[in-house]
Design a protein around this motif. Structure first.
Motif, PDB file in Angstrom:
ATOM      1  N   THR A  27       0.841  -1.191   0.000  1.00 37.85           N
ATOM      2  CA  THR A  27       0.000   0.000   0.000  1.00 37.85           C
ATOM      3  C   THR A  27       0.873   1.236   0.000  1.00 37.85           C
ATOM      4  N   VAL A  28       0.319   2.281  -0.528  1.00 41.87           N
ATOM      5  CA  VAL A  28       0.924   3.603  -0.462  1.00 41.87           C
ATOM      6  C   VAL A  28      -0.119   4.484   0.198  1.00 41.87           C
ATOM      7  N   ALA A  29       0.314   5.353   1.074  1.00 41.74           N
ATOM      8  CA  ALA A  29      -0.626   6.251   1.737  1.00 41.74           C
ATOM      9  C   ALA A  29      -1.413   7.050   0.692  1.00 41.74           C
ATOM     10  N   THR A  30      -2.570   7.531   1.080  1.00 38.75           N
ATOM     11  CA  THR A  30      -3.378   8.349   0.179  1.00 38.75           C
ATOM     12  C   THR A  30      -2.575   9.568  -0.251  1.00 38.75           C
ATOM     13  N   VAL A  31      -2.599   9.850  -1.526  1.00 41.56           N
ATOM     14  CA  VAL A  31      -1.893  11.013  -2.056  1.00 41.56           C
ATOM     15  C   VAL A  31      -2.913  12.056  -2.497  1.00 41.56           C
ATOM     16  N   GLU A  32      -2.478  13.292  -2.538  1.00 35.83           N
ATOM     17  CA  GLU A  32      -3.345  14.407  -2.908  1.00 35.83           C
ATOM     18  C   GLU A  32      -3.303  14.623  -4.417  1.00 35.83           C
ATOM     19  N   ALA A  33      -4.477  14.656  -5.040  1.00 40.30           N
ATOM     20  CA  ALA A  33      -4.559  14.847  -6.490  1.00 40.30           C
ATOM     21  C   ALA A  33      -3.827  16.118  -6.897  1.00 40.30           C
ATOM     22  N   GLY A  34      -2.972  15.987  -7.918  1.00 46.05           N
ATOM     23  CA  GLY A  34      -2.244  17.130  -8.455  1.00 46.05           C
ATOM     24  C   GLY A  34      -1.014  17.539  -7.661  1.00 46.05           C
ATOM     25  N   ALA A  35      -0.783  16.920  -6.519  1.00 46.14           N
ATOM     26  CA  ALA A  35       0.372  17.290  -5.685  1.00 46.14           C
ATOM     27  C   ALA A  35       1.651  16.640  -6.211  1.00 46.14           C
ATOM     28  N   ALA A  36       2.765  17.284  -5.913  1.00 45.24           N
ATOM     29  CA  ALA A  36       4.080  16.789  -6.337  1.00 45.24           C
ATOM     30  C   ALA A  36       4.676  15.894  -5.238  1.00 45.24           C
ATOM     31  N   TYR A  37       5.318  14.803  -5.667  1.00 50.29           N
ATOM     32  CA  TYR A  37       5.972  13.865  -4.758  1.00 50.29           C
ATOM     33  C   TYR A  37       7.320  13.484  -5.354  1.00 50.29           C
ATOM     34  N   THR A  38       8.242  13.061  -4.492  1.00 51.71           N
ATOM     35  CA  THR A  38       9.548  12.593  -4.945  1.00 51.71           C
ATOM     36  C   THR A  38       9.731  11.151  -4.502  1.00 51.71           C
ATOM     37  N   PHE A  39      10.015  10.276  -5.464  1.00 57.21           N
ATOM     38  CA  PHE A  39      10.390   8.895  -5.180  1.00 57.21           C
ATOM     39  C   PHE A  39      11.912   8.884  -5.130  1.00 57.21           C
ATOM     40  N   SER A  40      12.466   8.201  -4.125  1.00 60.43           N
ATOM     41  CA  SER A  40      13.905   8.193  -3.963  1.00 60.43           C
ATOM     42  C   SER A  40      14.382   6.812  -3.524  1.00 60.43           C
ATOM     43  N   LEU A  41      15.526   6.399  -4.011  1.00 65.28           N
ATOM     44  CA  LEU A  41      16.171   5.167  -3.554  1.00 65.28           C
ATOM     45  C   LEU A  41      17.670   5.315  -3.692  1.00 65.28           C
ATOM     46  N   MET A  42      18.370   4.476  -2.953  1.00 64.24           N
ATOM     47  CA  MET A  42      19.820   4.413  -3.071  1.00 64.24           C
ATOM     48  C   MET A  42      20.134   3.161  -3.880  1.00 64.24           C
ATOM     49  N   LEU A  43      21.000   3.291  -4.890  1.00 69.28           N
ATOM     50  CA  LEU A  43      21.301   2.200  -5.818  1.00 69.28           C
ATOM     51  C   LEU A  43      22.803   1.971  -5.865  1.00 69.28           C
ATOM     52  N   ARG A  44      23.176   0.699  -5.874  1.00 68.08           N
ATOM     53  CA  ARG A  44      24.577   0.305  -6.015  1.00 68.08           C
ATOM     54  C   ARG A  44      24.621  -0.996  -6.789  1.00 68.08           C
ATOM     55  N   GLY A  45      25.495  -1.096  -7.765  1.00 73.26           N
ATOM     56  CA  GLY A  45      25.636  -2.314  -8.543  1.00 73.26           C
ATOM     57  C   GLY A  45      26.872  -3.099  -8.144  1.00 73.26           C
ATOM     58  N   ALA A  46      26.887  -4.373  -8.462  1.00 73.14           N
ATOM     59  CA  ALA A  46      28.040  -5.228  -8.156  1.00 73.14           C
ATOM     60  C   ALA A  46      29.244  -4.846  -9.003  1.00 73.14           C
ATOM     61  N   THR A  47      29.021  -4.585 -10.294  1.00 76.94           N
ATOM     62  CA  THR A  47      30.127  -4.263 -11.196  1.00 76.94           C
ATOM     63  C   THR A  47      29.972  -2.889 -11.839  1.00 76.94           C
ATOM     64  N   GLY A  48      28.819  -2.277 -11.701  1.00 75.65           N
ATOM     65  CA  GLY A  48      28.527  -1.006 -12.369  1.00 75.65           C
ATOM     66  C   GLY A  48      27.954  -1.276 -13.750  1.00 75.65           C
ATOM     67  N   GLY A  49      27.057  -0.414 -14.180  1.00 74.64           N
ATOM     68  CA  GLY A  49      26.445  -0.579 -15.497  1.00 74.64           C
ATOM     69  C   GLY A  49      25.151  -1.376 -15.486  1.00 74.64           C
ATOM     70  N   GLU A  50      24.783  -1.964 -14.345  1.00 78.84           N
ATOM     71  CA  GLU A  50      23.518  -2.694 -14.262  1.00 78.84           C
ATOM     72  C   GLU A  50      22.361  -1.703 -14.464  1.00 78.84           C
ATOM     73  N   THR A  51      21.289  -2.173 -15.078  1.00 79.66           N
ATOM     74  CA  THR A  51      20.128  -1.333 -15.343  1.00 79.66           C
ATOM     75  C   THR A  51      18.995  -1.713 -14.404  1.00 79.66           C
ATOM     76  N   LEU A  52      18.414  -0.708 -13.763  1.00 82.70           N
ATOM     77  CA  LEU A  52      17.229  -0.886 -12.932  1.00 82.70           C
ATOM     78  C   LEU A  52      16.087  -0.156 -13.613  1.00 82.70           C
ATOM     79  N   SER A  53      14.984  -0.857 -13.807  1.00 83.03           N
ATOM     80  CA  SER A  53      13.803  -0.257 -14.430  1.00 83.03           C
ATOM     81  C   SER A  53      12.780   0.045 -13.340  1.00 83.03           C
ATOM     82  N   LEU A  54      12.341   1.284 -13.271  1.00 80.23           N
ATOM     83  CA  LEU A  54      11.327   1.726 -12.314  1.00 80.23           C
ATOM     84  C   LEU A  54      10.054   2.029 -13.084  1.00 80.23           C
ATOM     85  N   SER A  55       8.940   1.450 -12.661  1.00 80.48           N
ATOM     86  CA  SER A  55       7.655   1.694 -13.323  1.00 80.48           C
ATOM     87  C   SER A  55       6.674   2.243 -12.303  1.00 80.48           C
ATOM     88  N   PHE A  56       6.068   3.360 -12.627  1.00 76.39           N
ATOM     89  CA  PHE A  56       5.083   4.001 -11.774  1.00 76.39           C
ATOM     90  C   PHE A  56       3.716   3.873 -12.430  1.00 76.39           C
TER      91      PHE A  56
END
Length: 131
Positions: A63-92
């Motif tokens: 679940t994600v908490a209720t969000v306000e229509a039209g409001a701005a939000y920031t999705f954030s994560l910390m990413l680290r790869g084993a060798t570098g160059g790995e691709t992570l796909s994020l879908s909203f």
């Protein structure tokens, strides 16, 4: 806290290897687990392994908490790869989110061998409650 996602740092673990608060789709040959050896916030990080491009596990929050229509939000994560160059796909989910820059709701980012903060600026749709 400004967090909208349950268990954002994977601290809650009924089963130590499985991150509480996520639906998980794990194709053959992939793996995931909470990792206490490396983290940037709290005691754990989430380790994902894919045997080949496009074959990684998929996680979706319960679940994600209720969000306000039209409001701005920031999705954030910390990413680290084993060798570098790995691709992570994020879908909203497009019925809930649009990108602040008007771009695609699927974003691909490249990992490096150092922890890097990844952010996506989102706008809640006009009617996220019915999405």
């Amino acid at each position: 806290s400004d967090e909208l996602v349950f268990n954002p740092s994977y601290e809650a673990t009924s089963n130590p290897a499985v991150p509480d608060g996520n639906y998980v789709n794990v194709p053959a040959g992939t793996s995931f687990f909470t990792d206490t050896r490396r983290s940037t916030d709290g005691l754990r990080s989430l380790r994902l392994h894919a045997p080949a491009d496009g074959m990684g596990p998929a996680l979706s929050p319960y679940t994600v908490a209720t969000v306000e229509a039209g409001a701005a939000y920031t999705f954030s994560l910390m990413l680290r790869g084993a060798t570098g160059g790995e691709t992570l796909s994020l879908s909203f989910t497009p019925s809930i989110w649009s990108m602040a820059d008007g771009g695609s709701t699927t974003v691909e980012v490249q990992a490096t061998t150092k922890w890097t903060q990844i952010t996506a600026n989102l706008i809640a749709t006009d009617d996220p409650a019915t999405a």
